[in-house]
Scaffold this motif. Structure first.
Motif, PDB file in Angstrom:
ATOM      1  N   ALA B 151       0.829  -1.286  -0.068  1.00 24.05           N
ATOM      2  CA  ALA B 151      -0.117   0.000  -0.033  1.00 24.05           C
ATOM      3  C   ALA B 151       0.804   1.220  -0.021  1.00 24.05           C
ATOM      4  O   ALA B 151       0.496   2.153  -0.633  1.00 24.05           O
ATOM      5  N   ASP B 154       2.385   1.632  -3.397  1.00 24.23           N
ATOM      6  CA  ASP B 154       1.450   1.848  -4.468  1.00 24.23           C
ATOM      7  C   ASP B 154       1.371   3.630  -4.291  1.00 24.23           C
ATOM      8  O   ASP B 154       1.133   4.254  -5.290  1.00 24.23           O
ATOM      9  N   ALA B 155       0.939   3.806  -3.203  1.00 17.44           N
ATOM     10  CA  ALA B 155       0.669   5.312  -2.761  1.00 17.44           C
ATOM     11  C   ALA B 155       1.611   6.039  -3.463  1.00 17.44           C
ATOM     12  O   ALA B 155       1.497   7.180  -4.060  1.00 17.44           O
ATOM     13  N   SER B 188       4.587  -2.480  -7.549  1.00 17.76           N
ATOM     14  CA  SER B 188       3.870  -1.141  -7.813  1.00 17.76           C
ATOM     15  C   SER B 188       4.278  -0.324  -8.924  1.00 17.76           C
ATOM     16  O   SER B 188       3.025   0.208  -9.433  1.00 17.76           O
ATOM     17  N   LEU B 375      -5.086   1.001  -3.206  1.00 19.19           N
ATOM     18  CA  LEU B 375      -3.798   0.678  -2.493  1.00 19.19           C
ATOM     19  C   LEU B 375      -3.643  -0.553  -1.883  1.00 19.19           C
ATOM     20  O   LEU B 375      -4.598  -1.012  -0.970  1.00 19.19           O
TER      21      LEU B 375
END
Lengths: 320, 389
Positions: B151, B154-155, B188, B375
């Motif tokens: 997450a 991804d962010a 990601s 995310l």
């Protein structure tokens, strides 16, 4: 726009003359908007991080929560001069003036306390332990009940103003921000920012009467966050600011159904009516402006640039 | 037990102002202390009370709410020295409470979750971003309030995509954790259509602190042109010396420079200042991501106890995974648990040292269910079946 403004000035009726006072949280100022010309006429310096703002009943004094100065300032609205500070407890965020025009009930956000201040003797009358991060404040029209909402404890705390003690604590959805009595005092409305709802209580027995939910096409439900709200004088309609959804909801106060949504500026917080209630002014924190709503047509008619992070709003009538 | 287990009872209860039948909610924070590898700089030591301090703040928050409802919370900390018997400590803890916060490496966390005594317990992962714990190695009794590594990466990628900084290169540290973080960055990058054009392993074994201006430009000179230089150095060894020493004038991101966190001291909006102030008043340092994860776990318990009026782990778990649960985490959206792997769904702060750059999900990254599910491991990507998915 100039022509329009001039036209509005010439046709304005004395009855409607007035100002909207807006606290700019990140500028330490108040922007004063003329409700006829819809222009900012004055910018007045305040203490640090001004948020809650309210006038005395005769409008001879304006009270301002200067949160980061840990005080409530008392200002002469004609001169803009700060006359004196009131003891307020730490980090005052919002407050409400009791119908006796004398006692301020103040939410101390960092302290989990509600402070009651006598504005005449300038002393603290009582401090009442409430939940974490008190914020919303209301007082019943008969003055017998004061309300504090606590953002992290998720409650409305009911204060008996005769004893200054809690007599009930009612759970609401997550992060309650604002409270108002309605229906002549028979109802208490509480907005829950993260919960996305407004809970309506029966004042008599603190039971839940209903819950208002919101839905806007194309806006993620997470971002529909009710905060400030105001009622029309007949209490038939409520306007509810919905935070980062950038909309104000128009709610039928009898059926608790949403009738329409009005697009305003970014992150709408609080609002105030013009003296004749034909216009509604919303503070938009992120876009740094105020949206003017025509109440009859339920349309936004103008944006007015103010300071950084406008938060509170209060009306002051002026002689036309 | 040969190794020291330090136990301290943090707090008991406040007097309920409106006494009703009392519910006791004991919670234990079980920490397996880990030896940290030596790092080049001692500028930012890991706080001794990392995680624990967040739990203490949440306990106070819960106690205040509980005082109005007749709910009494207690927090006990059990800290096992490096090499100590974590399982023995866990067995002992489970005799006293069925609600545990686990601050331990992923493998130890799984051993605790698999103890027979933990079968009906409510366990919270407050320390590990490991992907397997949210996928094939998920456990029904283990919820995650700490954000997963995926997450966070991804962010970061959402921000880079939004800025159209698409050409990436990466430096990877020598530790297993560095390699795992590099994997997360690669996944990601692929997920959001980015390319990592070149990678280099960090191989210096000298103290670089006085020669960064000579060595790092040379080390980065043979990278192909790029928009952003990624660092995979979660160990916090060399990353701080790279920014402003690169051959090309490029921003640095990943484990240093622009980085993604569950919590950071630069978060101000959404009421976050209130939480930052409560934390700093009590603990004299900024709140960090692990503190926040522990705060969330205890607040989630508090929210569930408040709404259900129960301290039964099964009742609390069912409520947390249900539609009515919503937690205010001071990040502008209601936090909820993902029903497929027990991960707390939450926005991620993408920050630099001085300011919040963006709170992901970034505008424009849409999702059919909830934008925050753009995310980390979404339902189709997670191999977790323990939650009945």
């Amino acid at each position: 726009m100039l022509k329009l403004a001039l036209l509005l000035t010439t046709v304005a009726l004395p009855l409607s003359a007035g100002e909207i006072w807006v606290t700019n949280e990140k500028d330490d100022t108040i922007s004063v908007i003329d409700v006829d010309t819809l222009e900012v006429t004055r910018t007045i310096p305040t203490g640090e991080r001004p948020r809650g703002i309210t006038f005395s009943q005769d409008f001879s004094r304006v009270y301002i929560c200067a949160s980061d100065s840990d005080t409530v300032q008392v200002m002469d609205p004609t001169t803009g001069e700060v006359l004196y500070d009131l003891p307020s407890g730490e980090d005052p965020e919002q407050f409400v003036l009791h119908p006796d025009d004398r006692h301020l009930y103040i939410a101390n956000e960092d302290d989990a306390v509600t402070t009651v201040v006598d504005t005449q003797t300038r002393t603290v009358v009582a401090q009442i332990n409430v939940g974490i991060e008190p914020e919303g404040m209301a007082v019943s029209p008969d003055g017998k009940v004061a309300i504090t909402t606590s953002e992290t404890t998720n409650m409305a705390h009911w204060i008996d103003t005769a004893t200054q003690k809690l007599f009930a604590n009612t759970l609401v959805d997550s992060r309650p921000r604002h409270a108002e009595f309605a229906a002549g005092g028979q109802e208490l409305w509480v907005s829950s920012e993260i919960g996305g709802t407004v809970t309506v209580f029966n004042t008599a027995d603190q039971t839940e009467k209903g819950k208002i939910r919101f839905e806007i096409n194309g806006v993620n439900a997470d971002l529909i966050q009710p905060v400030g709200f105001e009622f029309t004088p007949d209490e038939a309609t409520a306007f509810v600011a919905l935070g980062p959804s950038n909309h104000v909801a128009v709610v039928n106060a009898k059926t608790l159904q949403v009738e329409s949504y009005i697009l305003v500026g970014r992150r709408v917080w609080h609002m105030a009516f013009s003296p004749d209630h034909t216009k509604l002014f919303t503070t938009n924190g992120v876009s740094g402006d105020v949206t003017v709503i025509d109440v009859a047509s339920r349309q936004a008619i103008k944006s007015i640039k103010v300071g950084r992070f406008p938060w509170g709003a209060a009306m002051r009538p002026t002689k036309g | 037990m040969n190794h020291a287990i330090r136990t301290m009872a943090c707090a008991a209860m406040l007097l309920p102002s409106m006494a009703v039948a009392q519910t006791d909610v004991p919670i234990i924070y079980l920490r397996a202390e880990v030896e940290q590898p030596p790092v080049l700089s001692n500028l930012d030591p890991v706080p001794q009370d990392l995680g624990l301090a967040g739990a203490a703040v949440a306990l106070k928050d819960n106690l205040t709410t509980g005082s109005f409802l007749g709910h009494a919370y207690a927090l006990e900390v059990m800290s096992v020295a490096p090499g100590g018997d974590v399982l023995a400590a866990a067995r002992e803890a489970l005799t006293r409470s069925q609600i545990l916060l686990l601050d331990a490496p992923a493998a130890q966390m799984l051993s605790v979750a698999d103890l027979p005594a933990a079968e009906h317990a409510l366990l919270f992962n407050v320390s590990s971003g490991d992907a397997n714990l949210r996928s094939g190695d998920c456990r029904k009794n283990l919820l995650h309030t700490v954000v997963e590594d995926a997450a966070r990466t991804d962010a970061l990628m959402q921000v880079l995509v939004a800025k159209q900084w698409q050409d990436l290169v990466m430096i990877i540290g020598p530790h297993p954790a560095d390699a795992a973080f590099a994997d997360a960055l690669r996944s990601s990058a692929t997920k959001f259509g980015m390319t990592i054009a070149a990678e280099k392993a960090w191989t210096f074994d000298t103290d670089l602190r006085e020669s960064t201006m000579q060595e790092i430009p040379r080390f980065t000179q043979d990278f192909p042109d790029h928009d952003v230089l990624l660092l995979a150095d979660p160990t916090d060894d060399f990353g701080r010396y790279v920014e402003h020493n690169t051959w090309l004038p490029r921003p640095v991101a990943g484990s240093d420079g622009l980085h993604a966190e569950g919590w950071a001291s630069v978060i101000e909006a959404w009421g976050a200042v209130q939480l930052q102030n409560r934390f700093e008043d009590d603990h004299a340092r900024p709140m960090k991501s692990r503190d926040y994860a522990a705060w969330l776990a205890i607040r989630a318990v508090g929210e569930a106890v408040t709404r259900t009026n129960s301290a039964d782990p099964a009742t609390l778990r069912a409520f947390m995974l249900g539609d009515a649960f919503q937690l205010d985490g001071f990040k502008g959206r209601a936090l909820t648990f993902r029903t497929w792997n027990g991960q707390l769904r939450q926005p991620i702060a993408v920050v630099n040292a001085r300011a919040l750059v963006a709170l992901a999900p970034v505008d424009g990254f849409l999702h059919q269910r909830n934008e925050t599910d753009s995310l980390g491991l979404d339902q189709p990507e997670s191999g977790c079946t323990a939650f009945g998915g």
